[in-house]
Design a protein around this motif. Structure first.
Motif, PDB file in Angstrom:
ATOM      1  N   UNK A  51       0.993  -1.331   0.111  1.00 27.39           N
ATOM      2  CA  UNK A  51       0.009   0.046   0.125  1.00 27.39           C
ATOM      3  C   UNK A  51       0.956   1.503  -0.040  1.00 27.39           C
ATOM      4  N   UNK A  52       0.465   2.347  -0.657  1.00 26.13           N
ATOM      5  CA  UNK A  52      -0.726   2.614  -1.415  1.00 26.13           C
ATOM      6  C   UNK A  52      -0.654   1.657  -2.694  1.00 26.13           C
ATOM      7  N   UNK A  53      -2.084   1.562  -2.980  1.00 19.25           N
ATOM      8  CA  UNK A  53      -2.119   0.772  -4.459  1.00 19.25           C
ATOM      9  C   UNK A  53      -1.456   1.626  -5.651  1.00 19.25           C
ATOM     10  N   UNK A  54      -1.297   1.110  -6.831  1.00 17.16           N
ATOM     11  CA  UNK A  54      -1.152   2.097  -7.976  1.00 17.16           C
ATOM     12  C   UNK A  54      -2.015   3.050  -8.055  1.00 17.16           C
ATOM     13  N   UNK A  55      -3.307   3.039  -7.663  1.00  7.99           N
ATOM     14  CA  UNK A  55      -4.268   3.969  -7.916  1.00  7.99           C
ATOM     15  C   UNK A  55      -4.186   5.108  -6.756  1.00  7.99           C
ATOM     16  N   UNK A  56      -3.540   4.632  -5.704  1.00  7.35           N
ATOM     17  CA  UNK A  56      -3.141   5.809  -4.551  1.00  7.35           C
ATOM     18  C   UNK A  56      -4.019   5.347  -3.404  1.00  7.35           C
ATOM     19  N   UNK A  57      -5.050   4.333  -3.078  1.00  6.28           N
ATOM     20  CA  UNK A  57      -5.700   3.865  -2.331  1.00  6.28           C
ATOM     21  C   UNK A  57      -4.868   3.096  -1.210  1.00  6.28           C
ATOM     22  N   UNK A  58      -5.419   3.651   0.067  1.00  4.24           N
ATOM     23  CA  UNK A  58      -4.917   2.904   1.151  1.00  4.24           C
ATOM     24  C   UNK A  58      -6.114   2.261   1.980  1.00  4.24           C
ATOM     25  N   UNK A  59      -6.064   1.206   2.810  1.00  8.42           N
ATOM     26  CA  UNK A  59      -6.994   0.889   3.511  1.00  8.42           C
ATOM     27  C   UNK A  59      -6.959   1.725   4.994  1.00  8.42           C
ATOM     28  N   UNK A  60      -8.123   1.921   5.683  1.00 16.59           N
ATOM     29  CA  UNK A  60      -8.030   2.467   7.065  1.00 16.59           C
ATOM     30  C   UNK A  60      -7.080   1.691   7.862  1.00 16.59           C
ATOM     31  N   UNK A  61      -7.045   2.250   9.185  1.00 12.84           N
ATOM     32  CA  UNK A  61      -5.983   1.173  10.371  1.00 12.84           C
ATOM     33  C   UNK A  61      -6.912   0.347  10.914  1.00 12.84           C
ATOM     34  N   UNK A  62      -6.392  -0.726  11.440  1.00 13.51           N
ATOM     35  CA  UNK A  62      -7.170  -1.964  11.887  1.00 13.51           C
ATOM     36  C   UNK A  62      -8.384  -1.526  12.971  1.00 13.51           C
ATOM     37  N   UNK A  63      -7.538  -0.548  14.029  1.00 18.58           N
ATOM     38  CA  UNK A  63      -8.456   0.248  14.846  1.00 18.58           C
ATOM     39  C   UNK A  63      -8.664   1.650  14.689  1.00 18.58           C
ATOM     40  N   UNK A  64      -9.761   1.935  14.785  1.00 20.02           N
ATOM     41  CA  UNK A  64      -9.961   3.321  14.592  1.00 20.02           C
ATOM     42  C   UNK A  64      -9.265   4.442  15.836  1.00 20.02           C
ATOM     43  N   UNK A  65      -8.629   5.544  15.338  1.00 17.78           N
ATOM     44  CA  UNK A  65      -7.837   6.242  16.262  1.00 17.78           C
ATOM     45  C   UNK A  65      -8.651   6.734  17.156  1.00 17.78           C
ATOM     46  N   UNK A  66      -7.938   6.816  18.690  1.00 17.01           N
ATOM     47  CA  UNK A  66      -8.704   7.461  19.825  1.00 17.01           C
ATOM     48  C   UNK A  66      -8.656   8.893  19.562  1.00 17.01           C
ATOM     49  N   UNK A  67      -9.639   9.451  19.031  1.00 14.96           N
ATOM     50  CA  UNK A  67      -9.595  10.919  18.834  1.00 14.96           C
ATOM     51  C   UNK A  67     -11.069  11.055  19.024  1.00 14.96           C
ATOM     52  N   UNK A  68     -11.399  12.594  19.359  1.00 14.92           N
ATOM     53  CA  UNK A  68     -13.004  12.902  19.692  1.00 14.92           C
ATOM     54  C   UNK A  68     -13.765  12.947  18.424  1.00 14.92           C
TER      55      UNK A  68
END
Length: 146
Positions: A51-68
């Motif tokens: 990642x990123x793939x040739x198109x520029x796509x990346x998956x989200x992180x495994x766990x969502x960030x601890x942000x408000x």
């Protein structure tokens, strides 16, 4: 009224005459119909070797960030960052699908990206930024884990 009664009698006669030759359901043939129907949802993207793939796509992180706040993905698994022109050549960048404390997100954007003009819309869950800063915003969101 008499016509309705005659129609009812005729219907009963026909249904008795048809007996078991009425409509039949065949679940075995429905597989041919299912091939023609569009998918009911977008499938999960397949895993890629890097990642990123040739198109520029990346998956989200495994766990969502601890942000408000939380930035959801679009139905095609892309980041919801949209650039557009308004009223001639006024360049705008819109960040959509936001949940949580949008004002904390605005503060983080101002501190990290140096964005000056940000309009927060709590009703629609979106931010409107002046200028085309979609590439920087996407990179910042990926770095945060969205």
């Amino acid at each position: 009224m008499a016509a309705m009664a005659a129609l009812g009698r005729r219907w009963r006669e026909l249904s008795r005459a048809m007996g078991s030759r009425g409509v039949q359901e065949s679940s075995a043939e429905f597989a041919f119909v299912e091939r023609l129907l569009p998918p009911s949802r977008i499938p999960e993207p397949p895993p890629h070797p890097k990642y990123p793939t040739p198109s520029g796509w990346s998956p989200p992180a495994e766990a969502p960030p601890a942000l408000p706040y939380f930035v959801g993905r679009s139905r095609h698994h892309n980041l919801p960052v949209y650039e557009r022109l308004a009223k001639g050549n006024r360049r705008l960048t819109q960040l959509r699908r936001l949940q949580g404390d949008l004002w904390a997100l605005e503060r983080d954007l101002r501190a990290d990206l140096g964005v000056q003009d940000v309009q927060v819309n709590e009703v629609t869950g979106s931010l409107l930024l002046r200028g085309h800063c979609g590439a920087q915003l996407r990179a910042w969101l990926l770095q945060k884990g969205f």
